[in-house]
Design an enzyme around this catalytic site. Structure first.
Site, PDB file in Angstrom:
ATOM      1  N   THR A  77      -5.346   3.152  15.342  1.00  0.00           N
ATOM      2  CA  THR A  77      -5.366   3.497  13.369  1.00  0.00           C
ATOM      3  C   THR A  77      -6.337   3.243  12.348  1.00  0.00           C
ATOM      4  O   THR A  77      -6.159   3.525  11.646  1.00  0.00           O
ATOM      5  CB  THR A  77      -3.638   2.184  13.495  1.00  0.00           C
ATOM      6  OG1 THR A  77      -3.134   2.851  14.154  1.00  0.00           O
ATOM      7  CG2 THR A  77      -3.492   2.683  11.830  1.00  0.00           C
TER       8      THR A  77
ATOM      9  N   HIS B 115      -1.061  11.543  11.678  1.00  0.00           N
ATOM     10  CA  HIS B 115      -0.079  10.874  12.622  1.00  0.00           C
ATOM     11  C   HIS B 115      -0.059  11.191  13.843  1.00  0.00           C
ATOM     12  O   HIS B 115       0.206  11.919  13.839  1.00  0.00           O
ATOM     13  CB  HIS B 115       1.216  10.959  11.284  1.00  0.00           C
ATOM     14  CG  HIS B 115       2.563   9.683  12.692  1.00  0.00           C
ATOM     15  ND1 HIS B 115       2.611   8.579  12.010  1.00  0.00           N
ATOM     16  CD2 HIS B 115       3.384   9.872  12.545  1.00  0.00           C
ATOM     17  CE1 HIS B 115       3.484   8.140  12.493  1.00  0.00           C
ATOM     18  NE2 HIS B 115       3.882   9.085  13.327  1.00  0.00           N
TER      19      HIS B 115
ATOM     20  N   PHE C 214       0.849  -1.520  -0.203  1.00  0.00           N
ATOM     21  CA  PHE C 214       0.180   0.158   0.100  1.00  0.00           C
ATOM     22  C   PHE C 214       0.731   1.453  -0.471  1.00  0.00           C
ATOM     23  O   PHE C 214      -0.157   2.381   0.098  1.00  0.00           O
ATOM     24  CB  PHE C 214      -0.712  -0.097   0.996  1.00  0.00           C
ATOM     25  CG  PHE C 214      -0.490   0.094   2.699  1.00  0.00           C
ATOM     26  CD1 PHE C 214       0.583   1.108   3.133  1.00  0.00           C
ATOM     27  CD2 PHE C 214       0.115  -1.091   3.717  1.00  0.00           C
ATOM     28  CE1 PHE C 214       0.657   0.958   4.100  1.00  0.00           C
ATOM     29  CE2 PHE C 214       0.390  -1.089   4.226  1.00  0.00           C
ATOM     30  CZ  PHE C 214       1.129  -0.357   5.063  1.00  0.00           C
TER      31      PHE C 214
ATOM     32  N   ARG D 236      -2.186   9.804  21.373  1.00  0.00           N
ATOM     33  CA  ARG D 236      -3.033   8.182  20.601  1.00  0.00           C
ATOM     34  C   ARG D 236      -4.312   7.874  21.485  1.00  0.00           C
ATOM     35  O   ARG D 236      -5.127   7.659  20.686  1.00  0.00           O
ATOM     36  CB  ARG D 236      -1.448   7.624  21.055  1.00  0.00           C
ATOM     37  CG  ARG D 236      -0.397   8.160  20.241  1.00  0.00           C
ATOM     38  CD  ARG D 236       0.413   6.387  19.838  1.00  0.00           C
ATOM     39  NE  ARG D 236      -0.049   5.396  19.673  1.00  0.00           N
ATOM     40  CZ  ARG D 236       0.419   5.011  18.070  1.00  0.00           C
ATOM     41  NH1 ARG D 236       0.481   5.849  17.871  1.00  0.00           N
ATOM     42  NH2 ARG D 236      -0.470   4.012  18.079  1.00  0.00           N
TER      43      ARG D 236
ATOM     44  N   ASN E 293      -6.146   7.721   7.241  1.00  0.00           N
ATOM     45  CA  ASN E 293      -6.588   7.991   9.090  1.00  0.00           C
ATOM     46  C   ASN E 293      -6.810   8.945   9.537  1.00  0.00           C
ATOM     47  O   ASN E 293      -6.220   9.715  10.536  1.00  0.00           O
ATOM     48  CB  ASN E 293      -5.352   6.935   9.575  1.00  0.00           C
ATOM     49  CG  ASN E 293      -4.401   6.723   9.311  1.00  0.00           C
ATOM     50  OD1 ASN E 293      -3.569   8.065   9.081  1.00  0.00           O
ATOM     51  ND2 ASN E 293      -3.975   5.913   9.835  1.00  0.00           N
TER      52      ASN E 293
ATOM     53  N   ARG F  86      -9.698   9.840  14.548  1.00  0.00           N
ATOM     54  CA  ARG F  86      -9.514   9.659  13.316  1.00  0.00           C
ATOM     55  C   ARG F  86     -10.777   8.667  13.408  1.00  0.00           C
ATOM     56  O   ARG F  86     -11.776   8.696  12.568  1.00  0.00           O
ATOM     57  CB  ARG F  86      -9.151   8.068  13.512  1.00  0.00           C
ATOM     58  CG  ARG F  86      -6.924   8.493  13.331  1.00  0.00           C
ATOM     59  CD  ARG F  86      -6.481   7.239  13.482  1.00  0.00           C
ATOM     60  NE  ARG F  86      -4.765   7.817  13.159  1.00  0.00           N
ATOM     61  CZ  ARG F  86      -4.362   7.444  13.432  1.00  0.00           C
ATOM     62  NH1 ARG F  86      -3.807   6.024  14.167  1.00  0.00           N
ATOM     63  NH2 ARG F  86      -2.551   7.784  13.615  1.00  0.00           N
TER      64      ARG F  86
END
Length: 116
Positions: free
Chosen positions: A57, A81, A23, A51, A78, A68
């Site tokens: 993710t 980062h 990908f 996070r 998404n 997200r």
């Protein structure tokens, strides 16, 4: 924080561990399709709390109320980062920022936020 257009060389360094994944070409196309905002955050447990705000993710399993979970439609898009450790963050900061772009300062409300 800065707005920039990432090029393939920068993304190749940042996503070094993904370069052999099938990908990766689509990831590059997505990440170079427009400008992005790079940021450096600091604070108590900043990686863990960031996070938690960002979410899983995989957007299909990211909780509502996370970035997200609310704004991402697919794992390949998404939206955001977040580094997974302080060590990773330090390495990644070096890719996105020159040393003279980082500002060292002491927050005026530090003692109120974190205690003496």
């Amino acid at each position: 924080m800065k707005l920039l257009q990432a090029d393939q060389g920068l993304l190749d360094k940042h996503y070094q561990q993904l370069r052999q994944k099938p990908f990766y070409p689509e990831l590059l196309a997505y990440m170079t399709s427009g400008p992005l905002v790079a940021m450096v955050w600091e604070g108590y447990n900043v990686v863990k709390s960031t996070r938690a705000m960002v979410g899983d993710t995989n957007s299909a399993t990211a909780a509502a109320g996370t970035i997200r979970g609310d704004f991402s439609m697919h794992v390949s898009r998404n939206v955001v980062h977040a580094s997974d450790s302080v060590e990773t963050a330090q390495r990644e900061i070096g890719f996105w920022f020159q040393r003279n772009e980082l500002v060292v300062w002491e927050s005026g409300d530090r003692d109120y936020t974190y205690g003496p």
